[in-house]
Design a protein around this motif. Structure first.
Motif, PDB file in Angstrom:
ATOM      1  N   PHE A 110       2.481   1.650  -3.649  1.00 48.20           N
ATOM      2  CA  PHE A 110       1.713   1.834  -4.879  1.00 48.20           C
ATOM      3  C   PHE A 110       0.499   2.754  -4.750  1.00 48.20           C
ATOM      4  O   PHE A 110      -0.120   3.080  -5.763  1.00 48.20           O
ATOM      5  N   LEU A 111       0.112   3.144  -3.533  1.00 48.08           N
ATOM      6  CA  LEU A 111      -1.118   3.922  -3.366  1.00 48.08           C
ATOM      7  C   LEU A 111      -0.840   5.263  -2.701  1.00 48.08           C
ATOM      8  O   LEU A 111       0.117   5.389  -1.925  1.00 48.08           O
ATOM      9  N   PRO A 112      -1.711   6.252  -2.971  1.00 49.69           N
ATOM     10  CA  PRO A 112      -1.632   7.503  -2.215  1.00 49.69           C
ATOM     11  C   PRO A 112      -1.864   7.231  -0.736  1.00 49.69           C
ATOM     12  O   PRO A 112      -2.468   6.223  -0.354  1.00 49.69           O
ATOM     13  N   GLU A 113      -1.417   8.160   0.119  1.00 52.79           N
ATOM     14  CA  GLU A 113      -1.434   7.907   1.560  1.00 52.79           C
ATOM     15  C   GLU A 113      -2.833   7.602   2.092  1.00 52.79           C
ATOM     16  O   GLU A 113      -3.027   6.627   2.817  1.00 52.79           O
ATOM     17  N   ALA A 173      -5.546   6.519   0.501  1.00 56.47           N
ATOM     18  CA  ALA A 173      -6.031   5.242  -0.016  1.00 56.47           C
ATOM     19  C   ALA A 173      -5.301   4.082   0.646  1.00 56.47           C
ATOM     20  O   ALA A 173      -5.894   3.044   0.958  1.00 56.47           O
ATOM     21  N   ALA A 174      -3.995   4.241   0.858  1.00 58.15           N
ATOM     22  CA  ALA A 174      -3.217   3.177   1.486  1.00 58.15           C
ATOM     23  C   ALA A 174      -3.694   2.908   2.905  1.00 58.15           C
ATOM     24  O   ALA A 174      -3.815   1.755   3.339  1.00 58.15           O
ATOM     25  N   ALA A 224       0.826  -1.207   0.000  1.00 59.35           N
ATOM     26  CA  ALA A 224       0.000   0.000   0.000  1.00 59.35           C
ATOM     27  C   ALA A 224       0.861   1.259   0.000  1.00 59.35           C
ATOM     28  O   ALA A 224       0.591   2.218  -0.717  1.00 59.35           O
ATOM     29  N   ARG A 225       1.915   1.248   0.828  1.00 56.20           N
ATOM     30  CA  ARG A 225       2.814   2.408   0.867  1.00 56.20           C
ATOM     31  C   ARG A 225       3.465   2.667  -0.489  1.00 56.20           C
ATOM     32  O   ARG A 225       3.668   3.808  -0.894  1.00 56.20           O
ATOM     33  N   ARG A 241      -6.671   3.350   4.040  1.00 56.27           N
ATOM     34  CA  ARG A 241      -7.965   2.667   3.960  1.00 56.27           C
ATOM     35  C   ARG A 241      -7.779   1.183   3.659  1.00 56.27           C
ATOM     36  O   ARG A 241      -8.487   0.334   4.189  1.00 56.27           O
ATOM     37  N   VAL A 242      -6.828   0.864   2.787  1.00 51.48           N
ATOM     38  CA  VAL A 242      -6.550  -0.541   2.478  1.00 51.48           C
ATOM     39  C   VAL A 242      -6.060  -1.261   3.721  1.00 51.48           C
ATOM     40  O   VAL A 242      -6.477  -2.388   4.027  1.00 51.48           O
TER      41      VAL A 242
END
Length: 352
Positions: free
Chosen positions: A189-192, A194-195, A186-187, A197-198
């Motif tokens: 590949f995703l914005p903070e 969104a990460a 998550a860190r 939330r995942v």
């Protein structure tokens, strides 16, 4: 009327049109009126009793949280949840079920009740995938050319069954490792936001696996799940017979599985459209039961099963002092409760 509601109504409207295109609705209605109403009543009764089996199974899923929950509370919450799915948009039934049960049994928080329903849905998906693949492998399965789309559907079901099983094994065997890997991905590949939330979703799901970590409870939950869907398949079989569809038990369980996955799509309240299109695909396209008979079953059986649980759910909601507005707001209340027990994105940085 948010985007989920609009999408659901739009898809339902399209699928109802799609199933009825090229047919005379009056012919379908005539076939419904000619059904064996004794058998139809029996199929609806079997389907309604199935909600009682759901309430019994839920005791196993709630056991790690509160081992002595009352059957009447679980039964009331189950009916309120399915009533909400039948009358309100955006599939709020699971939220309404968790919210109402937490009010009936204050020992169980809304987030804990909702977490048990996460596990219930995983078990349902596994059992339905087994039924779907098992029906296809039976010698009685029709040898018809259905094209690449149907082949892709079967492949997806097999992948789903294998994939979910593999992920569950990993989660049960290495829960901490899975969380760490999820956080790392998550860190990266995703914005903070969104990460975070995942990560929250993964932690919430892990909290819902309390049953799966106990071999005895997991065995009981699986046994109840197979029993419930076998019982529910019987209601499909009896309902098919009521409309003159003599395709057999295997066809009933195949149809149940296809419908089970089909109604997971966004739809208007009551699964209108998704239920009927799924049943039409299984019985007419695959088993060749006939378009008019299939549509009569889809609309007649669906409406027959719609009424009892909706009335029972409304009765219990009234006894609990819940209006439809309260039920509709249950999603926000459950989400707030889940967020409160997990990491608050406003107070945590991914680098912490």
């Amino acid at each position: 009327m948010n985007w989920k509601t609009l999408l659901g109504f739009g898809l339902s409207g399209f699928l109802i049109w799609f199933t009825l295109r090229g047919t005379d609705p009056m012919e379908v209605w005539t076939h419904i009126r000619g059904a064996d109403f004794l058998l139809l009543a029996a199929s609806v009764a079997v389907a309604t009793i199935g909600f009682f089996w759901r309430a019994l199974r839920w005791k196993v899923l709630l056991h790690p949280i509160a081992p002595d929950t009352r059957l009447r509370d679980r039964w009331a919450a189950v009916n309120i949840g399915f009533m909400a799915n039948n009358l309100l948009p955006a599939r709020v039934g699971e939220f309404a079920r968790a919210y109402s049960f937490a009010r009936l049994d204050p020992r169980v928080s809304m987030s804990a009740a909702f977490g048990s329903l996460v596990m219930e849905r995983v078990l349902d998906a596994l059992v339905l995938a087994v039924f779907l693949v098992g029906a296809v492998m039976m010698p009685s399965f029709p040898e018809v050319e259905l094209g690449p789309r149907f082949t892709a559907l079967l492949q997806s079901a097999v992948v789903l069954l294998a994939g979910v099983g593999f992920v569950l094994v990993l989660l049960l065997a290495f829960p901490t490792t899975v969380v760490r890997i999820g956080e790392s991905l998550a860190r990266r590949f995703l914005p903070e936001t969104a990460a975070l939330r995942v990560i929250e979703a993964l932690e919430s799901f892990l909290q819902a696996l309390g049953v799966a970590r106990d071999p005895v409870l997991l065995t009981k939950a699986l046994a109840w799940s197979f029993f419930f869907w076998f019982w529910h398949g019987l209601s499909f079989w009896i309902g098919m017979e009521a409309f003159g569809i003599e395709a057999g038990a295997v066809a009933a369980f195949f149809t149940e599985a296809v419908v089970g996955f089909g109604v997971a799509l966004p739809a208007a309240p009551g699964f209108f459209g998704t239920f009927h299109a799924s049943a039409a695909f299984a019985l007419d396209t695959v088993y060749g039961a006939g378009e008019i008979a299939t549509l009569a079953f889809a609309y007649g059986y669906h409406l027959g099963g719609f009424i009892p649980v909706t009335l029972i759910g409304l009765w219990y909601a009234n006894r609990l002092g819940l209006s439809l507005g309260d039920v509709r707001e249950s999603e926000a209340k459950v989400e707030a409760a889940v967020d409160a027990e997990l990491i608050d994105p406003a107070d945590r940085s991914l680098d912490a």
